[in-house]
Design a protein around this motif. Structure first.
Motif, PDB file in Angstrom:
ATOM      1  N   ALA A  71       0.833  -1.210   0.000  1.00 47.71           N
ATOM      2  CA  ALA A  71       0.000   0.000   0.000  1.00 47.71           C
ATOM      3  C   ALA A  71       0.869   1.261   0.000  1.00 47.71           C
ATOM      4  N   LYS A  72       1.984   1.218   0.720  1.00 44.67           N
ATOM      5  CA  LYS A  72       2.898   2.361   0.758  1.00 44.67           C
ATOM      6  C   LYS A  72       3.530   2.575  -0.615  1.00 44.67           C
ATOM      7  N   GLU A  73       3.885   1.482  -1.283  1.00 46.45           N
ATOM      8  CA  GLU A  73       4.479   1.603  -2.612  1.00 46.45           C
ATOM      9  C   GLU A  73       3.494   2.246  -3.590  1.00 46.45           C
ATOM     10  N   VAL A  74       2.256   1.844  -3.511  1.00 50.13           N
ATOM     11  CA  VAL A  74       1.226   2.425  -4.373  1.00 50.13           C
ATOM     12  C   VAL A  74       1.047   3.906  -4.028  1.00 50.13           C
TER      13      VAL A  74
END
Length: 72
Positions: A65-68
């Motif tokens: 989710a952080k990468e997105v």
């Protein structure tokens, strides 16, 4: 702080019929878990090695989710 959700239990392929009694044995509120998740440190404090695969799922979900969110 990472929280484990029902999604993480399913991703770890845990049987919910077995998880509900496990929650009761450890004094955790199942409905509260469904509504809000549970902190990984609370699960680790049980000393039960079976929580680690679920925690890995939660950490992986949060990392993805952080990468997105970072646009990666």
């Amino acid at each position: 702080m990472t929280r484990v959700t029902i999604q993480d239990l399913r991703s770890a392929r845990y049987c919910l019929a077995g998880v509900r009694p496990w929650f009761r044995r450890h004094g955790f509120d199942w409905q509260d878990f469904l509504d809000n998740g549970i902190d990984v440190e609370t699960l680790r404090a049980t000393g039960d090695a079976l929580v680690e695969p679920v925690i890995l799922q939660a950490e992986g979900r949060e990392a993805a989710a952080k990468e997105v969110g970072d646009g990666r």
